[in-house]
Design an enzyme around this catalytic site. Structure first.
Site, PDB file in Angstrom:
ATOM      1  N   VAL A   1       5.713  -6.687   7.685  1.00 40.45           N
ATOM      2  CA  VAL A   1       5.346  -5.582   8.548  1.00 40.45           C
ATOM      3  C   VAL A   1       5.277  -4.265   7.767  1.00 40.45           C
ATOM      4  CG1 VAL A   1       6.385  -6.511  10.654  1.00 40.45           C
ATOM      5  CG2 VAL A   1       7.831  -5.259   9.051  1.00 40.45           C
ATOM      6  N   ASN A   2       4.725  -3.261   8.435  1.00 42.84           N
ATOM      7  CA  ASN A   2       4.778  -1.885   7.927  1.00 42.84           C
ATOM      8  C   ASN A   2       6.191  -1.345   8.153  1.00 42.84           C
ATOM      9  OD1 ASN A   2       4.069   0.811   7.153  1.00 42.84           O
ATOM     10  ND2 ASN A   2       1.980   0.454   7.888  1.00 42.84           N
TER      11      ASN A   2
ATOM     12  N   ASN B   1      10.027   7.849   5.103  1.00 37.79           N
ATOM     13  CA  ASN B   1       8.942   8.659   4.549  1.00 37.79           C
ATOM     14  C   ASN B   1       8.058   9.162   5.654  1.00 37.79           C
ATOM     15  OD1 ASN B   1       6.003   7.550   4.584  1.00 37.79           O
ATOM     16  ND2 ASN B   1       7.298   5.737   4.313  1.00 37.79           N
TER      17      ASN B   1
ATOM     18  N   ILE C   1       4.677  10.611   4.804  1.00 34.03           N
ATOM     19  CA  ILE C   1       3.631  11.061   3.879  1.00 34.03           C
ATOM     20  C   ILE C   1       2.396  11.491   4.676  1.00 34.03           C
ATOM     21  CG2 ILE C   1       2.254  10.460   1.846  1.00 34.03           C
ATOM     22  CD1 ILE C   1       5.334  10.341   1.392  1.00 34.03           C
TER      23      ILE C   1
ATOM     24  N   CYS D   1       0.216   2.826  10.557  1.00 35.47           N
ATOM     25  CA  CYS D   1       0.881   3.991   9.970  1.00 35.47           C
ATOM     26  C   CYS D   1       1.709   4.701  11.036  1.00 35.47           C
ATOM     27  CB  CYS D   1      -0.121   4.963   9.359  1.00 35.47           C
ATOM     28  SG  CYS D   1       0.716   6.397   8.650  1.00 35.47           S
TER      29      CYS D   1
ATOM     30  N   ASN E   1      -5.044  -0.866   7.675  1.00 36.38           N
ATOM     31  CA  ASN E   1      -3.751  -0.273   8.033  1.00 36.38           C
ATOM     32  C   ASN E   1      -3.759   0.064   9.524  1.00 36.38           C
ATOM     33  OD1 ASN E   1      -1.415   1.166   8.288  1.00 36.38           O
ATOM     34  ND2 ASN E   1      -1.794   2.531   6.568  1.00 36.38           N
TER      35      ASN E   1
ATOM     36  N   SER F   1       0.828  -1.204   0.000  1.00 33.01           N
ATOM     37  CA  SER F   1       0.000   0.000   0.000  1.00 33.01           C
ATOM     38  C   SER F   1       0.868   1.263   0.000  1.00 33.01           C
ATOM     39  CB  SER F   1      -0.894  -0.007   1.230  1.00 33.01           C
ATOM     40  OG  SER F   1      -1.651   1.188   1.274  1.00 33.01           O
TER      41      SER F   1
END
EC number: 1.3.-.-
Lengths: 318, 320
Positions: A194-195, A72, A74, A133, A130, A24
């Protein structure tokens, strides 16, 4: 060299032609890269996270390159539910690819409202929630790092769709295995491990963060060994499929995650560098398996020698 | 200092160049679905003065031609000391039988550009492009091109495109000192060919007018017939000052911006630039057209909404 191996895998109700998905936020809404890579050739496309209301995202700077990786910040920039339905969904359907929509919410209720709106939409094969984040003040990785909260939330979401329900977890927790078990017990079809990892970089000239916010999420090859260990831990804790993610740049990396037991993998940062990266991972994976005489990806999954595994963690389910 | 370089104020009367009205040139392509990633071969790589380098790459024949102000992402093959490709604006496009040649002017200031600087002739580089929106050179008026330091790169290309349209330009070039007027000889050669005029300024007065390009603009502008159109590239504070000048004088002004980027294609959302108040209001209205792939009233993306922006589009207080 033998014939092309069978790469098909199953994630809950979803059958994927191969185990490579786009992570994603790294593949837009599927059509941005479509002129260089046919999304139909991938296991699935996971969209940019959509939230109830549009989000402008974080102030600059949002990107900082670090050794072997990138940070990042974002901040879940996206068009919001209404425009997603009106403008992005028709485009996603036109791809004729398997689509997994990523959903983000600050509360369980927000996620439920998103899934109520999208759960029955044709053309969406699954939803990745999600829960991880690292770049938002509310509803981010810290808020969701509670097994009971994940379990209750997924139990609430489960009846809202017959599509696959995938929970994406943060690596920045004390015991990722417990969170994964919470997701499984709540009714998730799979978990993503993982994220990005929370990271920082400082501009010593200006004496400030190289990002607009203090911290960001680290991705890229730098995190692959860390992500692989988390993935391994999660695989051993649950019996539902695990999607491995973190620094996968090529077919070899993908096979490492599948060797520790991941059912599928996600390609993220690699797409920023080579837009065809996900397709190349599929091709390379097939070639590597064929070279080893392996006919089905399922035969490779979890092939890691048991002796190479550490003793079971204390919290492991019997 | 040669006669040509001198800014020519009222003394003796300023005779503006004869400038034909813009021909019906096609607006720059949005390039969203036109970009490709292709392997290129280094054909030339040399010193360009003041620590700068000039790089030329031979592209495959099918590589889409960039427009002035567009950029590409240069990626070194592994093992490379950096992970991400480096965005670089195109300074030259030369058509050749084997395929186009792209030229770049850059300074090795970070890890990525230092690694690029080590490339030899015949080495390979992956090129992703063309990306972004370039200068809208079809806008009518006397073209005034304003370059600050290595910001000259995309304007060299713009001057060449204008020449092909049969339009002459006024070219204002400023830097901190004479040495940092990089690629000056190349700039002069092109302008000579097209009959454009070069005006120089340096902060220390070592070449041309002692002062900034803005002071140069103030001197020259009154002598140019209306309409005029400004295309500029350079450090952000300089661009902010030029944007304000353009807004104050109602001269259409277009600025080529820079940002740290990851993907360069609009997907990662990593290169936001703050939009102006008026743009924010316009885009916040219900049913306003999506300004880009994702749409965002607060931020424009340098890579896909730009890198060239109209002066009214950005919030210069937050950028200058």
């Amino acid at each position: 060299m033998s014939r092309t191996p069978d790469l098909a895998v199953r994630i809950g109700p979803l059958r994927l032609k191969n185990p490579v998905l786009t992570a994603s936020g790294t593949f837009g809404y599927g059509d941005e890269y479509a002129h260089v890579l046919d999304p139909k050739g991938l296991g699935a496309v996971i969209t940019k996270t959509v939230t109830l209301k549009p989000r402008a995202g974080n102030p600059p700077a949002r990107i900082a390159e670090t050794a072997g990786g990138m940070l990042n910040s974002i901040g879940l920039e996206n068009v919001g539910l209404e425009r997603f339905r009106r403008e992005k969904l028709p485009k996603l359907r036109a791809l004729s690819a398997t689509v997994v929509a990523s959903l983000g919410g600050e509360t369980p209720r927000e996620l439920a409202r998103l899934l109520e709106a999208l759960g029955g939409e044709p053309g969406i094969g699954g939803f990745e929630i999600n829960f991880s984040c690292p770049n938002v003040a509310r509803g981010g990785a810290i808020y969701w790092a509670h097994a009971r909260r994940l379990e209750r939330t997924l139990a609430m979401l489960r009846p809202l769709t017959r599509a696959a329900l995938i929970a994406k977890l943060s690596p920045d927790v004390t015991a990722i295995a417990e969170l994964a078990r919470g997701c499984e017990q709540g009714g998730a079809d799979a978990v993503t491990a993982v994220n990005t990892f929370v990271g920082m970089a400082v501009d010593i000239g200006g004496g400030r963060s190289r990002l607009g916010r203090a911290t960001g999420g680290l991705s890229g090859p730098a995190i692959k060994p860390l992500a692989l260990a988390r993935c391994h831990e999660v695989v051993r804790a649950v019996s539902i499929p695990v999607l491995g993610s973190g620094g996968i740049m090529n077919g070899r990396d993908a096979l490492e995650f599948i060797a520790v037991g991941a059912t599928a993998v996600q390609v993220g940062t690699a797409s920023f560098i080579r837009p065809r990266a996900a397709a190349q991972v599929v091709e390379e994976m097939a070639r590597l398996l064929a070279e080893r005489g392996i006919r089905r990806i399922e035969a490779w999954r979890g092939c890691l020698e048991p002796a190479a595994s550490p003793a079971p963690a204390a919290g492991r389910r019997a | 200092m040669s006669r040509r370089e001198r800014a020519r104020p009222a003394r003796g009367g300023y005779r503006p160049a004869r400038i034909p009205v813009a021909t019906a040139a096609a607006p720059p392509a949005l390039a969203k679905t036109a970009w490709r990633q292709a392997e290129a071969r280094v054909t030339l790589h040399r010193d360009a003065g003041a620590g700068h380098r000039w790089l030329e790459l031979a592209m495959p024949r099918a590589f889409p031609l960039p427009g002035a102000g567009q950029f590409v992402q240069l990626l070194l093959e592994a093992p490379a000391p950096v992970l991400l490709p480096r965005p670089m604006s195109v300074a030259l496009v030369r058509r050749a039988a084997a395929g186009p040649v792209l030229g770049f002017l850059y300074a090795p200031v970070g890890d990525g550009t230092r690694a690029l600087a080590a490339l030899d002739v015949d080495d390979r580089v992956l090129v992703l492009g063309p990306l972004g929106r370039g200068f809208p050179l079809e806008v009518e008026g006397v073209p005034v091109l304003i370059a600050g330091g290595r910001g000259v790169a995309p304007l060299l290309f713009a001057a060449e495109t204008l020449e092909r349209q049969g339009r002459r330009c006024e070219f204002l070039f400023g830097a901190r000192d004479a040495a940092h007027l990089v690629a000056l000889a190349e700039t002069r050669r092109r302008l000579d060919r097209m009959g454009g005029r070069l005006h120089l300024a340096t902060d220390d007065g070592s070449r041309g007018v002692h002062g900034t390009v803005l002071e140069l603009l103030d001197r020259i502008a009154p002598h140019l017939p209306a309409p005029r159109v400004i295309h500029a590239c350079g450090p952000h504070p300089m661009l902010a000052a030029i944007a304000r000048w353009g807004l104050r004088h109602s001269v259409p002004t277009f600025l080529a911006m820079e940002s740290i980027m990851a993907c360069g294609t609009g997907v990662c959302r990593g290169c936001p630039l703050p939009r102006s108040e008026s743009e924010r209001r316009r885009l916040s209205r219900a049913r306003a057209p999506l300004p880009s792939l994702y749409g965002n009233p607060e931020f424009a993306m340098c890579c896909t909404d730009g890198p060239v922006f109209a002066a009214h589009a950005l919030d210069w207080e937050r950028l200058g």
